[in-house]
Motif scaffolding. Structure first.
Motif, PDB file in Angstrom:
ATOM      1  N   ALA A   1       0.815  -1.021   0.006  1.00 30.87           N
ATOM      2  CA  ALA A   1      -0.043   0.020  -0.004  1.00 30.87           C
ATOM      3  C   ALA A   1       0.922   1.286  -0.043  1.00 30.87           C
ATOM      4  O   ALA A   1       2.062   1.176   0.314  1.00 30.87           O
ATOM      5  CB  ALA A   1      -0.945  -0.213   1.328  1.00 30.87           C
ATOM      6  N   ARG A   2       0.423   2.138  -0.444  1.00 32.14           N
ATOM      7  CA  ARG A   2       0.864   3.531  -0.426  1.00 32.14           C
ATOM      8  C   ARG A   2       0.171   4.725   0.179  1.00 32.14           C
ATOM      9  O   ARG A   2      -0.980   4.937   0.057  1.00 32.14           O
ATOM     10  CB  ARG A   2       1.267   3.956  -1.914  1.00 32.14           C
ATOM     11  CG  ARG A   2       1.952   5.262  -2.147  1.00 32.14           C
ATOM     12  CD  ARG A   2       2.353   5.376  -3.688  1.00 32.14           C
ATOM     13  NE  ARG A   2       1.234   5.877  -4.238  1.00 32.14           N
ATOM     14  CZ  ARG A   2       1.016   5.777  -5.683  1.00 32.14           C
ATOM     15  NH1 ARG A   2       1.892   5.200  -6.434  1.00 32.14           N
ATOM     16  NH2 ARG A   2      -0.002   6.026  -6.219  1.00 32.14           N
ATOM     17  N   PRO A   3       0.873   5.724   1.171  1.00 29.92           N
ATOM     18  CA  PRO A   3       0.026   6.629   1.813  1.00 29.92           C
ATOM     19  C   PRO A   3      -0.046   7.671   0.521  1.00 29.92           C
ATOM     20  O   PRO A   3       0.420   7.964  -0.348  1.00 29.92           O
ATOM     21  CB  PRO A   3       0.932   6.855   2.893  1.00 29.92           C
ATOM     22  CG  PRO A   3       2.241   6.620   2.401  1.00 29.92           C
ATOM     23  CD  PRO A   3       2.108   5.322   1.653  1.00 29.92           C
ATOM     24  N   ALA A   4      -0.938   8.602   1.228  1.00 28.10           N
ATOM     25  CA  ALA A   4      -1.226   9.810   0.346  1.00 28.10           C
ATOM     26  C   ALA A   4       0.227  10.822   0.156  1.00 28.10           C
ATOM     27  O   ALA A   4       0.897  10.792   1.123  1.00 28.10           O
ATOM     28  CB  ALA A   4      -2.271  10.822   0.683  1.00 28.10           C
ATOM     29  N   ASN A   5       0.383  11.445  -0.988  1.00 26.29           N
ATOM     30  CA  ASN A   5       1.577  12.346  -0.775  1.00 26.29           C
ATOM     31  C   ASN A   5       1.420  13.777   0.117  1.00 26.29           C
ATOM     32  O   ASN A   5       0.384  13.821   0.415  1.00 26.29           O
ATOM     33  CB  ASN A   5       1.966  12.787  -2.285  1.00 26.29           C
ATOM     34  CG  ASN A   5       0.977  13.417  -3.174  1.00 26.29           C
ATOM     35  OD1 ASN A   5      -0.183  14.076  -2.497  1.00 26.29           O
ATOM     36  ND2 ASN A   5       0.883  13.183  -4.444  1.00 26.29           N
ATOM     37  N   LEU A   6       2.352  14.818  -0.129  1.00 22.32           N
ATOM     38  CA  LEU A   6       1.995  15.788   0.584  1.00 22.32           C
ATOM     39  C   LEU A   6       0.837  16.673   0.272  1.00 22.32           C
ATOM     40  O   LEU A   6       0.468  17.218   1.007  1.00 22.32           O
ATOM     41  CB  LEU A   6       3.285  16.816   0.484  1.00 22.32           C
ATOM     42  CG  LEU A   6       4.488  16.191   0.850  1.00 22.32           C
ATOM     43  CD1 LEU A   6       5.983  17.163   0.568  1.00 22.32           C
ATOM     44  CD2 LEU A   6       4.497  15.724   2.477  1.00 22.32           C
ATOM     45  N   GLU A   7       0.140  16.336  -0.941  1.00 15.81           N
ATOM     46  CA  GLU A   7      -1.024  17.180  -1.341  1.00 15.81           C
ATOM     47  C   GLU A   7      -1.990  16.263  -0.915  1.00 15.81           C
ATOM     48  O   GLU A   7      -3.272  16.761  -1.315  1.00 15.81           O
ATOM     49  CB  GLU A   7      -0.945  17.359  -3.062  1.00 15.81           C
ATOM     50  CG  GLU A   7       0.321  18.353  -3.293  1.00 15.81           C
ATOM     51  CD  GLU A   7       1.791  17.915  -3.236  1.00 15.81           C
ATOM     52  OE1 GLU A   7       1.886  16.824  -3.380  1.00 15.81           O
ATOM     53  OE2 GLU A   7       2.552  18.876  -2.778  1.00 15.81           O
ATOM     54  N   GLY A   8      -1.944  15.156  -0.223  1.00 11.64           N
ATOM     55  CA  GLY A   8      -3.235  14.359  -0.015  1.00 11.64           C
ATOM     56  C   GLY A   8      -3.581  13.360  -1.071  1.00 11.64           C
ATOM     57  O   GLY A   8      -4.798  12.977  -1.048  1.00 11.64           O
ATOM     58  N   ALA A   9      -2.876  13.267  -2.205  1.00 10.04           N
ATOM     59  CA  ALA A   9      -3.262  12.532  -3.111  1.00 10.04           C
ATOM     60  C   ALA A   9      -2.396  11.337  -3.391  1.00 10.04           C
ATOM     61  O   ALA A   9      -1.404  11.355  -2.982  1.00 10.04           O
ATOM     62  CB  ALA A   9      -3.481  13.533  -4.681  1.00 10.04           C
ATOM     63  N   GLY A  10      -2.935  10.370  -4.270  1.00 10.56           N
ATOM     64  CA  GLY A  10      -1.817   9.235  -4.767  1.00 10.56           C
ATOM     65  C   GLY A  10      -1.954   7.879  -3.653  1.00 10.56           C
ATOM     66  O   GLY A  10      -1.341   7.068  -4.181  1.00 10.56           O
ATOM     67  N   ALA A  11      -2.768   8.075  -2.702  1.00  8.52           N
ATOM     68  CA  ALA A  11      -3.028   6.990  -1.877  1.00  8.52           C
ATOM     69  C   ALA A  11      -3.635   5.678  -2.466  1.00  8.52           C
ATOM     70  O   ALA A  11      -4.632   5.702  -3.337  1.00  8.52           O
ATOM     71  CB  ALA A  11      -3.906   7.139  -0.577  1.00  8.52           C
ATOM     72  N   VAL A  12      -2.917   4.414  -2.292  1.00  9.26           N
ATOM     73  CA  VAL A  12      -3.205   3.181  -2.835  1.00  9.26           C
ATOM     74  C   VAL A  12      -3.568   2.312  -1.168  1.00  9.26           C
ATOM     75  O   VAL A  12      -2.765   2.292  -0.771  1.00  9.26           O
ATOM     76  CB  VAL A  12      -2.411   2.331  -3.675  1.00  9.26           C
ATOM     77  CG1 VAL A  12      -2.612   1.156  -3.945  1.00  9.26           C
ATOM     78  CG2 VAL A  12      -2.036   3.140  -4.634  1.00  9.26           C
ATOM     79  N   VAL A  13      -4.790   1.835  -1.090  1.00 14.10           N
ATOM     80  CA  VAL A  13      -5.263   1.227   0.184  1.00 14.10           C
ATOM     81  C   VAL A  13      -5.223  -0.195   0.059  1.00 14.10           C
ATOM     82  O   VAL A  13      -5.227  -0.768  -1.186  1.00 14.10           O
ATOM     83  CB  VAL A  13      -6.622   1.608   0.703  1.00 14.10           C
ATOM     84  CG1 VAL A  13      -6.590   3.261   1.077  1.00 14.10           C
ATOM     85  CG2 VAL A  13      -7.665   1.265  -0.016  1.00 14.10           C
ATOM     86  N   LEU A  14      -5.135  -0.767   0.882  1.00 13.49           N
ATOM     87  CA  LEU A  14      -4.945  -2.245   1.082  1.00 13.49           C
ATOM     88  C   LEU A  14      -6.176  -2.994   0.514  1.00 13.49           C
ATOM     89  O   LEU A  14      -5.872  -3.970  -0.392  1.00 13.49           O
ATOM     90  CB  LEU A  14      -4.915  -2.776   2.569  1.00 13.49           C
ATOM     91  CG  LEU A  14      -4.127  -4.111   2.808  1.00 13.49           C
ATOM     92  CD1 LEU A  14      -2.822  -3.884   2.534  1.00 13.49           C
ATOM     93  CD2 LEU A  14      -4.333  -4.769   4.209  1.00 13.49           C
ATOM     94  N   ARG A  15      -7.328  -2.540   0.472  1.00 12.85           N
ATOM     95  CA  ARG A  15      -8.608  -3.027  -0.035  1.00 12.85           C
ATOM     96  C   ARG A  15      -8.242  -2.960  -1.695  1.00 12.85           C
ATOM     97  O   ARG A  15      -8.695  -4.149  -2.398  1.00 12.85           O
ATOM     98  CB  ARG A  15      -9.775  -2.315   0.099  1.00 12.85           C
ATOM     99  CG  ARG A  15     -11.163  -3.103  -0.082  1.00 12.85           C
ATOM    100  CD  ARG A  15     -12.392  -2.586   0.621  1.00 12.85           C
ATOM    101  NE  ARG A  15     -13.338  -3.600   0.369  1.00 12.85           N
ATOM    102  CZ  ARG A  15     -14.584  -3.085   0.392  1.00 12.85           C
ATOM    103  NH1 ARG A  15     -15.049  -1.836   1.216  1.00 12.85           N
ATOM    104  NH2 ARG A  15     -15.782  -3.955   0.232  1.00 12.85           N
ATOM    105  N   ASP A  16      -7.872  -2.018  -2.173  1.00 13.54           N
ATOM    106  CA  ASP A  16      -7.455  -1.717  -3.593  1.00 13.54           C
ATOM    107  C   ASP A  16      -6.768  -2.976  -4.086  1.00 13.54           C
ATOM    108  O   ASP A  16      -6.793  -3.562  -4.971  1.00 13.54           O
ATOM    109  CB  ASP A  16      -7.139  -0.503  -4.048  1.00 13.54           C
ATOM    110  CG  ASP A  16      -8.137   0.661  -3.836  1.00 13.54           C
ATOM    111  OD1 ASP A  16      -9.319   0.203  -3.923  1.00 13.54           O
ATOM    112  OD2 ASP A  16      -7.870   1.647  -3.731  1.00 13.54           O
ATOM    113  N   LEU A  17      -5.563  -3.022  -3.315  1.00 19.07           N
ATOM    114  CA  LEU A  17      -4.646  -4.172  -3.651  1.00 19.07           C
ATOM    115  C   LEU A  17      -5.027  -5.581  -3.692  1.00 19.07           C
ATOM    116  O   LEU A  17      -4.777  -6.460  -4.423  1.00 19.07           O
ATOM    117  CB  LEU A  17      -3.440  -3.941  -2.974  1.00 19.07           C
ATOM    118  CG  LEU A  17      -2.327  -2.576  -3.233  1.00 19.07           C
ATOM    119  CD1 LEU A  17      -1.354  -2.410  -2.186  1.00 19.07           C
ATOM    120  CD2 LEU A  17      -2.100  -2.521  -4.836  1.00 19.07           C
TER     121      LEU A  17
END
Length: 390
Positions: free
Chosen positions: A237-253
């Motif tokens: 999974a990937r957290p959101a960047n400094l702008e709060g975008a781009g997060a990839v959550v566990l459920r998506d994966l």
């Protein structure tokens, strides 16, 4: 040799001077800074200050030697003062000391930055994976008292297989035989226990025992599982960047993993809405699915899964129905309070009560000496291991 207190003062003074002018850290610049401050410029002093500064800007800084110690699983900073480690026998103090809150905060911010996140008063906590695979959690003061707290979870180099866990006392003779048969029978299972109880270590060893012809797809929030297996695909999974975008959550994966032809779908730690997709996978022909779950006992698993599923919008009855139909066994690990030794404490099987709700039945319990005691679910476990659980 410069006394430790004098060296700390020199390091801080040189650090302050070096930050005023850009440039790479080098012994030559350190010597110039010492001369400008009217300090001694002997070779030993220059090299001591240089090494102290280098450790502070490379890797884990003053914590680097602790991370390299054999058997260390955790390195803990509780604000200024001695740094603590865990080598499997409980938390112990070390000779490494962080002198001030400023030093703790600076170290925490640099570690988090190396993992691609920021740490400041606007974002006072972070959970990242460092370049070497170490998992880092940091929380700034004053939210953390008595000072900035840093928790480093050290990945096990090379991992352990089931034979090694047996030799270490984690698995008894009977436990080793049962878990091997569980993997061979392609049962769906969860490894449960408390924080630091050895869930990930046991799951990694179990995956290493999977037939090498099978494809394992592992989904994790932070990559920790390192099974010794030739066909492992890891999704992180990937957290959101400094702008709060781009997060990839566990459920998506988890959903992506289902499209990758997994023979075994593994969720490294089931702690959010991903439990719904894992249960769905276990009920749609994906045998041998597994993961870890925080729970105080095997008996608490249905309630924990229910709570997670409710948070994802799945009703109580549906959650219990899918759990009872899709999950075969629960392996619960314990950590002895006196010795700190991690061990397999019990194996339970899933059953459905008269009310239709899922519950666990103890199949076998292992005491501290490894002695096994059969429970009411023992016959059901044997049926599953023999392929008669359908």
């Amino acid at each position: 040799m410069t006394p430790q207190s004098d060296l700390s003062g020199l390091v801080e003074e040189v650090r302050t001077r070096l930050t005023r002018t850009p440039g790479e850290l080098s012994p030559h610049r350190v010597a110039d800074a010492l001369r400008a401050a009217g300090r001694p410029v002997g070779d030993a002093t220059v090299l001591a200050v240089y090494e102290a500064l280098r450790r502070d800007v490379i890797g884990a800084g003053p914590l680097e030697p602790l991370l390299a110690l054999p058997g260390v699983t955790d390195v803990l900073v509780n604000g200024p003062g001695p740094v603590r480690i865990d080598r499997g026998a409980g938390v112990e103090e070390t000779d490494v000391v962080l002198s001030s809150e400023e030093a703790c905060r600076r170290l925490a911010q640099r570690l988090v930055a190396s993992g691609g996140r920021r740490l400041d008063d606007a974002a006072p906590w972070a959970d990242v994976r460092l370049p070497d695979g170490t998992r880092c959690h940091a929380l700034l003061a004053p939210l953390a008292q008595p000072g900035t707290a840093i928790s480093l979870r050290v990945p096990r180099r090379g991992g352990l297989d089931l034979t090694a866990l047996h030799a270490a006392g984690t698995l008894s003779d009977a436990g080793l035989e049962l878990v091997r048969r569980l993997v061979e029978a392609r049962l769906a299972f969860l490894v449960t226990g408390g924080t630091g109880g050895g869930k990930t270590t046991l799951l990694s060893a179990l995956l290493g025992a999977v037939d090498p012809r099978e494809r394992i797809v592992v989904v994790e929030d932070a990559a920790e599982l390192r099974p010794a297996h030739p066909q492992v695909v890891g999704l992180e999974a990937r957290p959101a960047n400094l702008e709060g975008a781009g997060a990839v959550v566990l459920r998506d994966l988890v959903r992506q993993a289902l499209r990758m032809r997994p023979d075994r779908l593994v969720v490294g730690e089931v702690r959010d809405a991903a439990v719904v997709d894992l249960l769905a996978a276990m009920n749609t022909g994906h045998e041998g699915g597994c993961g870890t779950l925080h729970a105080n006992s095997a008996g608490d698993v249905p309630a924990r899964v229910e709570a997670l599923a409710l948070g994802a919008g799945l009703g109580r009855e549906a959650a219990h129905s899918q759990l009872a139909a899709g999950l075969d066994a629960v392996l619960h690990v314990r950590r002895d309070r006196t010795t700190g030794r991690r061990r397999l404490g019990e194996i339970a099987v899933l059953a459905r009560g008269a009310d239709g709700l899922a519950r666990t039945e103890l199949a076998v319990a292992f005491d501290a000496s490894g002695t096994a005691t059969r429970g009411p679910g023992a016959q059901r476990l044997l049926q599953l291991l023999d392929g008669g659980g359908a």
